[in-house]
Write an enzyme that holds these catalytic residues in place. Structure first.
Site, mmCIF file in Angstrom:
data_model
loop_
_atom_site.group_PDB
_atom_site.id
_atom_site.type_symbol
_atom_site.label_atom_id
_atom_site.label_comp_id
_atom_site.label_asym_id
_atom_site.label_seq_id
_atom_site.Cartn_x
_atom_site.Cartn_y
_atom_site.Cartn_z
ATOM 1 N N LYS A 242 0.833 -1.200 0.000
ATOM 2 C CA LYS A 242 0.000 0.000 0.000
ATOM 3 C C LYS A 242 0.868 1.251 0.000
ATOM 4 C CE LYS A 242 -3.878 -1.858 2.738
ATOM 5 N NZ LYS A 242 -4.989 -1.602 1.820
ATOM 6 N N ASP A 253 -7.980 -2.801 10.273
ATOM 7 C CA ASP A 253 -8.385 -3.825 9.317
ATOM 8 C C ASP A 253 -8.867 -5.093 10.007
ATOM 9 O OD1 ASP A 253 -8.871 -4.177 6.632
ATOM 10 O OD2 ASP A 253 -6.987 -5.190 6.224
ATOM 11 N N ASP A 312 -3.209 -7.379 -1.906
ATOM 12 C CA ASP A 312 -3.909 -6.426 -1.046
ATOM 13 C C ASP A 312 -5.403 -6.731 -0.980
ATOM 14 O OD1 ASP A 312 -4.095 -4.302 0.692
ATOM 15 O OD2 ASP A 312 -4.223 -2.774 -0.879
ATOM 16 N N GLU A 314 -6.565 -9.414 0.483
ATOM 17 C CA GLU A 314 -6.325 -10.581 1.333
ATOM 18 C C GLU A 314 -7.503 -10.914 2.235
ATOM 19 O OE1 GLU A 314 -6.429 -7.628 4.194
ATOM 20 O OE2 GLU A 314 -5.493 -7.550 2.231
ATOM 21 N N ARG A 316 -10.723 -11.094 1.735
ATOM 22 C CA ARG A 316 -11.682 -12.051 1.179
ATOM 23 C C ARG A 316 -11.114 -13.468 1.161
ATOM 24 N NH1 ARG A 316 -11.879 -8.681 -4.257
ATOM 25 N NH2 ARG A 316 -11.517 -7.121 -2.626
#
Length: 498
Positions: A242, A253, A312, A314, A316
């Site tokens: 990122k 997150d 990025d 990740e 799911r």
């Protein structure tokens, strides 16, 4: 953090009255106040605008009453959480509602939620004001909700150096132990042996082992309700690293796991007659020689091979394995929470998480309880024609769509592939953060979706569940009562002089 100041159960004659006023009710209410109080308010320039606070002194100079402006007659503009602003603007003391706001229950809940402060690293001195529980309000229920929300907010607000996979696991197990839930944790390479290859792939680059926390609570004969929460304690983006701006808030997150734990706390403390299961896939998406790569292909618990289009995306991946496990026992209700896509925020902003479900009755209930609880969500479609955007040339599915459009929808479509047997499923793509402070919602970590689902579960499975249920009844009991009608019902105008 310290728990919100509990609501006083007994009504004290010394409690300071709070009068709620609008432009329409102010002339009538003035007529019931002492002339000196009216003169003081008008001399101070008081106007009954929404959120305006006016303290009224007695002859000795102490606070004898409070005026607070509410929204006018337009129900669309009414904000039943607005009285929560009083919890942070009034000086210490004991207060009571002298007349009814739009919804006394939501006003009292907003008071409790507004008093949250994250004090782990910086103490905040000073006593908070106290509130007498309004008549007809279930104070214990409101405190249960506020305490669970505070738990979730604390988890989201804690930075990753103090809330990594070990600490998030410990928080989940502490909650489970409090209610004597049965627990199991699978860590590290044992994930491969237990057939959770996607959770392992995402978390293996970190020096903190990936894991799956699984706990059960309640009578096995009761309806099965399963919660899955994304627990990425920090997301660097992996090898698709990122940029600085995108990484700044990645301590949040794991907000999906926080929401799942907050809802679980409400359900277990209330003793709802459900068989609750909570599944938290917990990882840190780090960068090292062991990191998973764009272009890699991994098996999943479901048996579908997954091509990694972007490391990025990740969240799911870990949800996919956890949802597949949850789905195996065909729960009556399956909910997952995840800070999943920036696309959801582009579409709906930070305050209105999208949700997805294929069940029309469940969708209607989610919308209804989201509105009545002031825990708003908005349904977006599982638009099947977009499913082909996830096609892979070498695997069963890609973890991204590869294009700039409909990112939240395609993420939900990816997750749908791992849910087959559950009788009803809903996915919540939450933000888990309040960018600016508002009544009931201090700036920082936020628990989205948990309060509305608690109301929904209470209505479906609680005592008197036929019809709207006790939770729903409490939540919406006063929602259509105008301030003028409330003034007729309440005892506020009996206090002629503050």
């Amino acid at each position: 953090m310290p728990s919100p100041t509990p609501l006083r159960r007994e009504h004290s004659p010394h409690a300071i009255p709070i009068w709620f006023v609008t432009a329409q009710t102010w002339p009538r209410l003035k007529a019931g106040l002492a002339p000196a109080s009216v003169a003081f308010a008008e001399g101070a320039g008081f106007e009954p605008n929404p959120g305006r606070v006016q303290l009224l002194p007695d002859s000795s100079g102490t606070i004898a009453g409070v005026l607070f402006g509410l929204d006018g007659e337009d129900a669309r503009a009414a904000n039943p959480f607005l009285p929560g602003a009083l919890a942070t603007s009034l000086p210490p003391g004991l207060y009571r509602f002298a007349n009814a706001p739009q919804d006394p229950g939501l006003a009292a809940l907003s008071w409790l939620l507004s008093q949250y402060r994250f004090t782990r690293y910086r103490a905040q001195n000073g006593r908070l004001p106290e509130l007498c529980a309004p008549d007809g309000v279930d104070a214990a229920r409101l405190e249960r909700i506020a305490g669970a929300v505070a738990l979730g907010r604390d988890l989201v607000n804690t930075p990753a150096n103090d809330l990594g996979p070990d600490e998030l696991e410990a928080a989940a197990l502490t909650l489970a132990a409090r209610f004597k839930a049965d627990t199991a944790v699978i860590r590290g390479d044992a994930l491969l042996e237990a057939n959770f290859p996607l959770i392992h792939a995402v978390g293996r680059a970190s020096d903190k082992a990936p894991r799956l926390v699984d706990f059960h609570w309640g009578d096995p004969s009761h309806p099965k309700v399963t919660l899955v929460g994304k627990g990425v304690c920090f997301d660097s983006g992996g090898l698709n690293v990122k940029p600085d701006a995108g990484m700044a808030l990645m301590k949040k997150d794991m907000g999906g796991a926080a929401a799942a734990l907050a809802l679980a706390s409400m359900v277990m403390e209330a003793g709802l007659p459900v068989r609750l299961r909570v599944l938290l896939p917990i990882v840190e998406n780090a960068i090292s020689g062991a990191a998973f790569r764009p272009g890699d292909v991994y098996p999943s618990r479901k048996g579908l091979s997954v091509e990694i289009g972007n490391t990025d995306a990740e969240g799911r991946l870990i949800l996919a394995d956890a949802l597949a496990l949850a789905d195996e026992e065909a729960p009556d209700l399956l909910f997952d929470f995840a800070t999943l896509t920036g696309a959801a925020r582009v579409a709906l902003g930070p305050d209105l998480p999208p949700f997805y479900t294929m069940d029309e009755d469940l969708a209607a209930d989610i919308a209804k309880f989201g509105a009545s609880s002031l825990d708003p969500v908005w349904r977006l479609p599982l638009w099947h024609p977009y499913d082909k955007l996830l096609d892979s040339k070498i695997a069963a599915v890609n973890n991204i769509s590869g294009g700039p459009f409909a990112g939240s929808i395609t993420a939900a479509l990816f997750l749908r592939r791992f849910v087959e047997k559950a009788k009803a499923w809903a996915h919540f793509d939450i933000y888990a953060w309040a960018p600016a402070a508002r009544p009931g919602r201090p700036e920082g970590g936020e628990v989205q979706g948990a309060r509305l689902l608690y109301d929904l579960l209470e209505a479906r499975f609680g005592a008197g569940a036929a019809g709207h249920g006790p939770g729903a009844a409490r939540a919406v009991h006063h929602i259509h009562v105008t301030v003028e009608e409330a003034d007729d019902e309440a005892a506020g105008l009996e206090d002629k002089s503050p």
